[in-house]
Design a protein around this motif. Sequence first.
Motif, mmCIF file in Angstrom:
data_model
loop_
_atom_site.group_PDB
_atom_site.id
_atom_site.type_symbol
_atom_site.label_atom_id
_atom_site.label_comp_id
_atom_site.label_asym_id
_atom_site.label_seq_id
_atom_site.Cartn_x
_atom_site.Cartn_y
_atom_site.Cartn_z
ATOM 1 N N MET A 53 0.866 -1.540 0.056
ATOM 2 C CA MET A 53 -0.166 0.027 -0.104
ATOM 3 C C MET A 53 0.787 1.138 -0.011
ATOM 4 O O MET A 53 0.627 2.154 -0.572
ATOM 5 C CB MET A 53 -0.974 -0.138 1.154
ATOM 6 N N GLY A 54 1.988 1.357 0.790
ATOM 7 C CA GLY A 54 2.907 2.315 0.688
ATOM 8 C C GLY A 54 3.544 2.594 -0.745
ATOM 9 O O GLY A 54 3.531 3.736 -1.205
ATOM 10 N N LEU A 55 3.877 1.578 -1.499
ATOM 11 C CA LEU A 55 4.163 1.871 -2.859
ATOM 12 C C LEU A 55 3.159 2.349 -3.742
ATOM 13 O O LEU A 55 3.321 3.036 -4.682
ATOM 14 C CB LEU A 55 4.805 0.449 -3.327
ATOM 15 N N ALA A 56 2.042 1.794 -3.606
ATOM 16 C CA ALA A 56 0.699 2.161 -4.158
ATOM 17 C C ALA A 56 0.485 3.843 -3.976
ATOM 18 O O ALA A 56 0.286 4.504 -4.956
ATOM 19 C CB ALA A 56 -0.431 1.391 -4.005
ATOM 20 N N ASN A 57 0.643 4.125 -2.714
ATOM 21 C CA ASN A 57 0.529 5.466 -2.431
ATOM 22 C C ASN A 57 1.439 6.487 -2.883
ATOM 23 O O ASN A 57 1.351 7.280 -3.321
ATOM 24 C CB ASN A 57 0.197 5.613 -1.127
ATOM 25 N N TYR A 58 2.739 5.805 -2.883
ATOM 26 C CA TYR A 58 3.762 6.767 -3.383
ATOM 27 C C TYR A 58 3.694 6.785 -4.875
ATOM 28 O O TYR A 58 4.037 8.084 -5.590
ATOM 29 C CB TYR A 58 5.266 5.796 -3.221
ATOM 30 N N LEU A 59 3.180 5.816 -5.421
ATOM 31 C CA LEU A 59 3.097 6.156 -7.019
ATOM 32 C C LEU A 59 2.070 7.006 -7.572
ATOM 33 O O LEU A 59 2.115 7.578 -8.491
ATOM 34 C CB LEU A 59 2.968 4.531 -7.831
ATOM 35 N N THR A 60 0.918 7.032 -6.594
ATOM 36 C CA THR A 60 -0.062 8.041 -7.264
ATOM 37 C C THR A 60 -0.185 9.242 -6.261
ATOM 38 O O THR A 60 -0.880 9.955 -6.587
ATOM 39 C CB THR A 60 -1.293 7.285 -6.430
ATOM 40 N N ALA A 61 0.768 9.626 -5.574
ATOM 41 C CA ALA A 61 1.020 10.954 -5.082
ATOM 42 C C ALA A 61 1.177 12.004 -6.173
ATOM 43 O O ALA A 61 2.323 11.650 -6.765
ATOM 44 C CB ALA A 61 1.934 10.830 -3.882
ATOM 45 N N LYS A 62 0.677 12.999 -5.971
ATOM 46 C CA LYS A 62 1.094 14.017 -6.941
ATOM 47 C C LYS A 62 1.573 15.247 -6.041
ATOM 48 O O LYS A 62 0.952 15.897 -5.146
ATOM 49 C CB LYS A 62 -0.328 14.715 -7.474
ATOM 50 N N VAL A 63 2.657 15.763 -6.725
ATOM 51 C CA VAL A 63 3.429 16.592 -5.819
ATOM 52 C C VAL A 63 3.150 18.093 -6.527
ATOM 53 O O VAL A 63 3.364 18.235 -7.760
ATOM 54 C CB VAL A 63 4.960 16.527 -5.798
#
Length: 107
Positions: A53-63
């Motif tokens: 889930m951490g990897l999934a959230n990292y990949l979908t995060a928009k900076v």
Amino acid sequence: MWEIIFKFLALSFVAFTSIGLINPKWIRDKKTGKIPKRSEIAAGGILLAIISMGLANYLTAKVEPNDPNVPQKANPKVVASQAKDDEIEPWLKTESIVTFPKGELLV
């Protein structure tokens, strides 16, 4: 695409963990016949789910960029509310407050 894969992996790790906690004999080692402890199953499954889930959230995060020179996209809700405010005419105009009927100040 990758975030969907990692979310599915996290869900499968949670399902695997719950199955292993119900009956650890179902996931014993086929070669040695060793049955893992329930604490090992719980810790391993939850850890793998958290990582996925951490990897999934990292990949979908928009900076959002912090540079003021970079043009920002306008929020459509804010733009719509500003357009509505521009269309509304005030019922009391500032000219009627400032002007006097005879054009002179009463002292």
